[in-house]
Scaffold this motif. Structure first.
Motif, PDB file in Angstrom:
ATOM      1  N   UNK A  79      76.459  81.465  34.745  1.00 46.43           N
ATOM      2  CA  UNK A  79      75.103  81.011  35.034  1.00 46.43           C
ATOM      3  C   UNK A  79      74.091  82.131  34.861  1.00 46.43           C
ATOM      4  N   UNK A  80      74.468  83.347  35.254  1.00 43.09           N
ATOM      5  CA  UNK A  80      73.569  84.477  35.048  1.00 43.09           C
ATOM      6  C   UNK A  80      73.230  84.615  33.566  1.00 43.09           C
ATOM      7  N   UNK A  81      74.209  84.368  32.704  1.00 44.46           N
ATOM      8  CA  UNK A  81      73.976  84.449  31.263  1.00 44.46           C
ATOM      9  C   UNK A  81      72.949  83.410  30.811  1.00 44.46           C
ATOM     10  N   UNK A  82      72.947  82.244  31.456  1.00 45.25           N
ATOM     11  CA  UNK A  82      72.047  81.175  31.030  1.00 45.25           C
ATOM     12  C   UNK A  82      70.582  81.526  31.260  1.00 45.25           C
ATOM     13  N   UNK A  83      70.315  82.362  32.258  1.00 39.35           N
ATOM     14  CA  UNK A  83      68.919  82.690  32.562  1.00 39.35           C
ATOM     15  C   UNK A  83      68.247  83.472  31.434  1.00 39.35           C
ATOM     16  N   UNK A  84      68.808  84.590  30.959  1.00 37.50           N
ATOM     17  CA  UNK A  84      68.155  85.266  29.827  1.00 37.50           C
ATOM     18  C   UNK A  84      68.152  84.441  28.546  1.00 37.50           C
ATOM     19  N   UNK A  85      69.167  83.599  28.349  1.00 37.19           N
ATOM     20  CA  UNK A  85      69.138  82.723  27.184  1.00 37.19           C
ATOM     21  C   UNK A  85      67.908  81.822  27.233  1.00 37.19           C
ATOM     22  N   UNK A  86      67.661  81.236  28.405  1.00 36.08           N
ATOM     23  CA  UNK A  86      66.502  80.356  28.568  1.00 36.08           C
ATOM     24  C   UNK A  86      65.202  81.115  28.318  1.00 36.08           C
ATOM     25  N   UNK A  87      65.104  82.322  28.869  1.00 30.61           N
ATOM     26  CA  UNK A  87      63.883  83.108  28.721  1.00 30.61           C
ATOM     27  C   UNK A  87      63.662  83.519  27.269  1.00 30.61           C
ATOM     28  N   UNK A  88      64.736  83.863  26.575  1.00 29.95           N
ATOM     29  CA  UNK A  88      64.586  84.270  25.181  1.00 29.95           C
ATOM     30  C   UNK A  88      64.189  83.093  24.293  1.00 29.95           C
ATOM     31  N   UNK A  89      64.718  81.922  24.599  1.00 31.63           N
ATOM     32  CA  UNK A  89      64.296  80.728  23.864  1.00 31.63           C
ATOM     33  C   UNK A  89      62.818  80.466  24.111  1.00 31.63           C
ATOM     34  N   UNK A  90      62.400  80.573  25.375  1.00 36.34           N
ATOM     35  CA  UNK A  90      60.999  80.346  25.715  1.00 36.34           C
ATOM     36  C   UNK A  90      60.100  81.358  25.005  1.00 36.34           C
ATOM     37  N   UNK A  91      60.515  82.618  24.990  1.00 37.34           N
ATOM     38  CA  UNK A  91      59.717  83.632  24.302  1.00 37.34           C
ATOM     39  C   UNK A  91      59.600  83.326  22.817  1.00 37.34           C
ATOM     40  N   UNK A  92      60.677  82.844  22.223  1.00 38.76           N
ATOM     41  CA  UNK A  92      60.651  82.475  20.800  1.00 38.76           C
ATOM     42  C   UNK A  92      59.658  81.328  20.573  1.00 38.76           C
ATOM     43  N   UNK A  93      59.699  80.352  21.462  1.00 35.63           N
ATOM     44  CA  UNK A  93      58.827  79.180  21.328  1.00 35.63           C
ATOM     45  C   UNK A  93      57.353  79.564  21.466  1.00 35.63           C
ATOM     46  N   UNK A  94      57.059  80.492  22.361  1.00 37.35           N
ATOM     47  CA  UNK A  94      55.668  80.838  22.658  1.00 37.35           C
ATOM     48  C   UNK A  94      55.139  81.992  21.819  1.00 37.35           C
ATOM     49  N   UNK A  95      55.970  82.550  20.952  1.00 45.75           N
ATOM     50  CA  UNK A  95      55.530  83.665  20.108  1.00 45.75           C
ATOM     51  C   UNK A  95      54.336  83.249  19.248  1.00 45.75           C
ATOM     52  N   UNK A  96      53.326  84.076  19.221  1.00 49.44           N
ATOM     53  CA  UNK A  96      52.130  83.785  18.430  1.00 49.44           C
ATOM     54  C   UNK A  96      51.106  82.947  19.160  1.00 49.44           C
ATOM     55  N   UNK A  97      51.418  82.478  20.344  1.00 51.67           N
ATOM     56  CA  UNK A  97      50.474  81.700  21.162  1.00 51.67           C
ATOM     57  C   UNK A  97      49.964  82.614  22.275  1.00 51.67           C
ATOM     58  N   UNK A  98      48.667  82.773  22.356  1.00 47.80           N
ATOM     59  CA  UNK A  98      48.108  83.780  23.259  1.00 47.80           C
ATOM     60  C   UNK A  98      47.496  83.195  24.527  1.00 47.80           C
ATOM     61  N   UNK A  99      46.892  82.046  24.437  1.00 53.12           N
ATOM     62  CA  UNK A  99      46.286  81.460  25.636  1.00 53.12           C
ATOM     63  C   UNK A  99      47.322  80.658  26.408  1.00 53.12           C
ATOM     64  N   UNK A 100      47.059  80.502  27.702  1.00 54.57           N
ATOM     65  CA  UNK A 100      47.974  79.728  28.543  1.00 54.57           C
ATOM     66  C   UNK A 100      48.082  78.299  28.037  1.00 54.57           C
ATOM     67  N   UNK A 101      46.959  77.731  27.620  1.00 52.36           N
ATOM     68  CA  UNK A 101      46.966  76.348  27.150  1.00 52.36           C
ATOM     69  C   UNK A 101      47.791  76.207  25.867  1.00 52.36           C
ATOM     70  N   UNK A 102      47.640  77.165  24.973  1.00 53.41           N
ATOM     71  CA  UNK A 102      48.393  77.128  23.724  1.00 53.41           C
ATOM     72  C   UNK A 102      49.891  77.263  23.988  1.00 53.41           C
ATOM     73  N   UNK A 103      50.254  78.126  24.925  1.00 57.21           N
ATOM     74  CA  UNK A 103      51.665  78.292  25.277  1.00 57.21           C
ATOM     75  C   UNK A 103      52.227  77.013  25.886  1.00 57.21           C
ATOM     76  N   UNK A 104      51.431  76.364  26.732  1.00 59.84           N
ATOM     77  CA  UNK A 104      51.873  75.115  27.348  1.00 59.84           C
ATOM     78  C   UNK A 104      52.121  74.048  26.287  1.00 59.84           C
TER      79      UNK A 104
END
Length: 229
Positions: free
Chosen positions: A168-193
């Protein structure tokens, strides 16, 4: 405690105890076994809507209850985490105890979504080293359990193992890295959402149709139900 919060309570100990299988996992079941047991529908067929299981559900240890693509979730894994959920399903003040059906649904939904996460990370080429997982695990343990006997008591009371927690500990950084990939290039909170919302929708569209469930174990995340209707 409401059923929707049972597994969340496991996560409350600094992310140590969200659920991942400790008994035979998807990787322990030959991939070829999955399509043979949970058959895919004919081309062009409409997926059968999922219906909740009724009555006691006690699959055999090696019985495949759910497939995500060629990856299987076996009965041993499901029963292990059902037992864990039952241990922590203690209602708080003013709350009702979850029903057996609610617990079964939550465990199945968690195991399915955990498999989706692993497959998504693999598809994106996102990985976390075992050494990094062990370091984070040690850090979290030191924070939450100053005395080793407290940690041992936690394992006994929750029915979990160190292997469970490491996965389960492994799943946490996996989730965060996926999220970072998804939000890359989006700067505003609204754009990230918006980017995150688009990803979540695509994530469900991608993995739900690849999820096949035996009819006794069908939940909302099942795209196809074997033997239903």
């Amino acid at each position: 405690m409401r059923a929707g919060r049972v597994l969340a309570r496991l996560a409350s100990v600094a992310l140590l105890v969200l659920l991942l299988t400790a008994a035979p996992s998807a990787a322990d079941v030959p991939a070829a076994a999955c399509p043979a047991v949970i058959a895919a529908p004919a081309p062009g067929a409409v997926p059968t809507p999922a219906s909740p299981p009724t009555g006691p559900v006690a699959p055999g240890a090696e019985q495949i209850v759910v497939c995500v693509g060629s990856q299987a979730i076996a009965g041993a894994s499901y029963l292990h985490w059902l037992a864990v959920a039952e241990k922590v399903a203690v209602p708080g003040k003013g709350e009702r105890a979850p029903t057996a059906t609610e617990l079964r649904h939550e465990v199945l939904e968690y195991l399915i979504s955990a498999e989706w996460l692993r497959l998504e990370a693999n598809a994106l080429g996102i990985h976390v080293t075992k050494a990094a997982v062990k370091r984070e695990f040690a850090h979290l343990c030191a924070q939450q359990f100053p005395r080793h006997r407290e940690f041992e008591a936690f394992l006994r009371e929750s029915g979990q193992s160190v292997a469970d927690l490491l996965e389960r500990v492994e799943a946490t950084p996996l989730s965060l890295r996926i999220l970072n990939r998804v939000q890359a290039g989006h700067h505003s909170a609204r754009s990230k959402e918006r980017a995150t919302a688009r990803f979540v929708k695509a994530f469900n569209v991608r993995w739900r149709p690849q999820t096949y469930c035996a009819s006794e174990y069908a939940v909302a995340d099942c795209g196809h139900v074997q033997g239903a209707g």
